[in-house]
Scaffold this motif. Structure first.
Motif, PDB file in Angstrom:
ATOM      1  N   ALA A 134      27.899  59.919-144.369  1.00  0.00           N
ATOM      2  CA  ALA A 134      27.556  58.650-145.010  1.00  0.00           C
ATOM      3  C   ALA A 134      26.343  58.773-145.929  1.00  0.00           C
ATOM      4  O   ALA A 134      25.958  57.803-146.572  1.00  0.00           O
ATOM      5  CB  ALA A 134      27.302  57.580-143.955  1.00  0.00           C
ATOM      6  N   GLY A 135      25.731  59.970-145.976  1.00  0.00           N
ATOM      7  CA  GLY A 135      24.599  60.181-146.877  1.00  0.00           C
ATOM      8  C   GLY A 135      23.240  60.202-146.234  1.00  0.00           C
ATOM      9  O   GLY A 135      22.220  60.267-146.935  1.00  0.00           O
ATOM     10  N   GLY A 136      23.188  60.158-144.902  1.00  0.00           N
ATOM     11  CA  GLY A 136      21.919  60.302-144.204  1.00  0.00           C
ATOM     12  C   GLY A 136      21.759  61.731-143.711  1.00  0.00           C
ATOM     13  O   GLY A 136      22.565  62.606-144.031  1.00  0.00           O
ATOM     14  N   LEU A 137      20.713  61.973-142.923  1.00  0.00           N
ATOM     15  CA  LEU A 137      20.501  63.291-142.322  1.00  0.00           C
ATOM     16  C   LEU A 137      20.732  63.175-140.830  1.00  0.00           C
ATOM     17  O   LEU A 137      19.939  62.551-140.114  1.00  0.00           O
ATOM     18  CB  LEU A 137      19.089  63.805-142.598  1.00  0.00           C
ATOM     19  N   GLY A 138      21.843  63.735-140.343  1.00  0.00           N
ATOM     20  CA  GLY A 138      22.139  63.717-138.924  1.00  0.00           C
ATOM     21  C   GLY A 138      21.399  64.831-138.196  1.00  0.00           C
ATOM     22  O   GLY A 138      21.106  65.873-138.782  1.00  0.00           O
ATOM     23  N   PHE A 139      21.125  64.600-136.918  1.00  0.00           N
ATOM     24  CA  PHE A 139      20.377  65.575-136.118  1.00  0.00           C
ATOM     25  C   PHE A 139      21.054  65.822-134.782  1.00  0.00           C
ATOM     26  O   PHE A 139      21.561  64.891-134.142  1.00  0.00           O
ATOM     27  CB  PHE A 139      18.959  65.063-135.840  1.00  0.00           C
ATOM     28  N   LEU A 140      21.014  67.073-134.348  1.00  0.00           N
ATOM     29  CA  LEU A 140      21.350  67.451-132.983  1.00  0.00           C
ATOM     30  C   LEU A 140      20.059  67.606-132.196  1.00  0.00           C
ATOM     31  O   LEU A 140      19.013  67.947-132.765  1.00  0.00           O
ATOM     32  CB  LEU A 140      22.115  68.770-132.959  1.00  0.00           C
ATOM     33  N   ALA A 141      20.122  67.371-130.886  1.00  0.00           N
ATOM     34  CA  ALA A 141      18.963  67.525-130.014  1.00  0.00           C
ATOM     35  C   ALA A 141      19.168  68.734-129.112  1.00  0.00           C
ATOM     36  O   ALA A 141      20.083  68.759-128.298  1.00  0.00           O
ATOM     37  CB  ALA A 141      18.771  66.272-129.168  1.00  0.00           C
ATOM     38  N   ALA A 142      18.313  69.748-129.280  1.00  0.00           N
ATOM     39  CA  ALA A 142      18.427  70.948-128.454  1.00  0.00           C
ATOM     40  C   ALA A 142      17.810  70.756-127.080  1.00  0.00           C
ATOM     41  O   ALA A 142      18.069  71.543-126.162  1.00  0.00           O
ATOM     42  CB  ALA A 142      17.769  72.136-129.156  1.00  0.00           C
ATOM     43  N   GLY A 143      17.000  69.716-126.914  1.00  0.00           N
ATOM     44  CA  GLY A 143      16.314  69.484-125.655  1.00  0.00           C
ATOM     45  C   GLY A 143      17.265  69.362-124.473  1.00  0.00           C
ATOM     46  O   GLY A 143      18.301  68.694-124.568  1.00  0.00           O
ATOM     47  N   TYR A 144      16.920  70.031-123.357  1.00  0.00           N
ATOM     48  CA  TYR A 144      17.664  69.989-122.100  1.00  0.00           C
ATOM     49  C   TYR A 144      19.027  70.664-122.179  1.00  0.00           C
ATOM     50  O   TYR A 144      19.858  70.492-121.283  1.00  0.00           O
ATOM     51  CB  TYR A 144      17.823  68.549-121.581  1.00  0.00           C
ATOM     52  N   LYS A 145      19.275  71.412-123.241  1.00  0.00           N
ATOM     53  CA  LYS A 145      20.532  72.158-123.344  1.00  0.00           C
ATOM     54  C   LYS A 145      20.240  73.653-123.229  1.00  0.00           C
ATOM     55  O   LYS A 145      19.124  74.099-123.468  1.00  0.00           O
ATOM     56  CB  LYS A 145      21.221  71.888-124.688  1.00  0.00           C
TER      57      LYS A 145
END
Length: 358
Positions: A34-45
Motif C-alpha cells: 500500500a506504500g508504507g514500510l512494513g516491519f517484521l519483529a525478530a524479538g522472541y523468535k
C-alpha cells in the motif's frame, strides 16, 4: 536532511514491529504493497524463525521492508526480587493451571545469530530496540546495503544513536504502546517519559539524521503534526494491531475499543521493563510489585499470558496498546495505509501544504 529512508516508501507511514506474533509477514506485506514500510519483529523468535519470516515476506512483496532486533540486556536484576515476584504469581499459576516460566531462559534473545541472518540475507532496513548496536555492527549492516535505525526516548539517547553511525532515529514518545525503548532501564525514571511532539522537536535540534516519530499516532492529522515538528515519517503500532492481517489475538484486538478497558498505563507487571498496556486485572494486581528485571519477568510470566489467552481471559493477558487505542479501526492493513495517507493529504492542505523534513 537525507531522503534515503523516505525514498524507500511512497507514504511516510511505518508499521511498527510488534513482537509476540503481531507483526506477521502478511501484515508487513500489506503495508508495503500500500506504500508504507512494513516491519517484521525478530524479538522472541529463533534466528531460523526470523529467516523463515523474511523468506515468506519476500514471497508476498517485492517492496522494501524492515526487521526489528532487540539489544541484549545487561545483568542487573536482583534474583531475590524475581523469586519474591514468582511467589506472588503462584496464585495465577494455580488459576490458569500453568507452570511459571524459567526466568533464566536467556538474556540476549539470540542477538548474534539474528545479526548473522541479517548479514547473510540482507534486508532494506533494520531497527534496534532497548539500546544502540556497536559501530562495528552498524558498519557490517551498511556493507550489505541495509539502512539502520535505533529507538530513542530522550535527546541524549538520540545523540548516542547518531554517534554510533545509524542512519536514522526512532523518536519514541511516552504515549507509545508496548515496551519503551530506553537504552538503560532506570526505575527511578519510571513515568517521566517525554511526550512525542516535544521529543521530536528536541531531537530535531540535537541530531542531523532523519527522525521517525512513534507514540500514540492513530490518524493522518497526527502524522502531519509530527512531520511539521521535524520528523521524516511516522511509525504506528496500535493502529495496525487492529487490522485484519495483524497476528494479534482476537481478544487483544477487541480490547482496544472495549469500554471495559478505559485507559493505558506503563507497567512492569508482565516483563519487568516499562511497557504501556491496557489496564486489566493482572496489571492492577501485580504492577505495583513487579521488580525491574527484564527479560527475567518476561520469561516468568510467558506461560501465564499464553494460558490466559487460551482460556479466553483478557484480564490475564498483556494487552499492549498506545494512548490512542480507542481510535483503532478494524480495516485491512492496506486500506488503513490508504486512509491515513488521505487524512495526511487533507491535513497538509489545511496547513497550506506544509509537511515533513526530507
Amino acid at each position: 536532511m537525507s531522503s534515503a529512508l523516505t525514498d524507500l516508501f511512497p507514504h511516510p507511514i511505518v508499521q511498527a514491529p510488534m513482537a509476540g506474533g503481531v507483526s506477521v509477514p502478511q501484515l508487513a506485506a500489506a503495508v508495503c504493497e500500500a506504500g508504507g514500510l512494513g516491519f517484521l519483529a525478530a524479538g522472541y523468535k529463533t534466528a531460523d524463525g526470523v529467516y523463515q519470516e523474511i523468506k515468506q515476506l519476500r514471497s508476498l512483496t517485492s517492496r522494501p521492508f524492515g526487521v526489528n532486533v532487540f539489544m541484549p540486556q545487561p545483568e542487573y536484576a536482583d534474583p531475590a526480587a524475581v523469586d519474591v515476584y514468582a511467589h506472588q504469581l503462584a496464585g495465577e499459576a494455580t488459576w490458569y493451571e500453568a507452570e511459571l516460566g524459567d526466568p533464566d531462559s536467556g538474556r540476549d534473545d539470540g542477538y548474534e545469530t539474528k545479526l548473522a541472518v541479517l548479514r547473510d540475507n540482507p534486508v532494506p532496513v533494520v531497527s534496534f530496540h532497548f539500546g544502540v548496536p556497536s559501530r562495528e555492527v552498524i558498519d557490517a549492516l551498511h556493507r550489505v546495503g541495509t539502512f539502520v535505525l535505533a529507538a530513542a526516548t530522550t535527546p541524549d539517547e538520540a545523540r548516542a544513536v547518531e554517534r554510533a553511525g545509524a542512519d536514522g532515529v526512532i523518536a519514541q514518545g511516552v504515549e507509545a504502546g508496548g515496551h519503551q525503548g530506553t537504552h538503560r532501564d532506570i526505575p527511578e525514571l519510571d513515568g517521566s517519559g517525554i511526550g512525542l511532539l516535544s521529543l521530536v522537536a528536541q531531537i530535531r535540534e540535537s541530531v542531523n539524521i532523519p527522525i521517525v516519530a512513534a507514540g500514540g499516532i492513530m490518524r493522518g492529522g497526527q502524522i502531519a503534526g509530527v512531520l511539521a515538528a521535524g520528523a521524516s515519517a511516522a511509525q504506528l503500532g496500535t493502529a495496525f494491531l487492529a487490522t485484519h492481517e495483524s497476528g494479534a489475538n482476537a481478544l487483544h484486538k477487541q480490547a482496544l475499543t472495549n469500554p471495559l478497558f478505559v485507559r493505558t498505563e506503563l507497567t512492569r507487571a508482565f516483563s519487568g521493563r516499562p511497557a504501556r498496556g491496557l489496564v486489566n486485572r493482572f496489571l492492577r494486581e501485580h504492577g505495583p510489585y513487579a521488580p525491574p528485571a527484564y527479560p527475567e519477568i518476561h520469561h516468568l510470566t510467558s506461560p501465564l499470558r499464553k494460558a490466559a489467552a487460551k482460556a479466553g481471559d483478557a484480564q490475564g493477558m498483556a494487552l499492549w496498546a498506545g494512548q490512542g487505542h480507542r481510535m483503532a479501526r478494524e480495516l485491512p492493513a492496506g486500506q488503513l495505509v490508504e486512509v491515513l495517507a488521505g487524512e495526511l493529504a487533507t491535513a497538509r492542505a489545511v496547513l497550506g501544504g506544509g509537511g515533513g523534513v526530507r
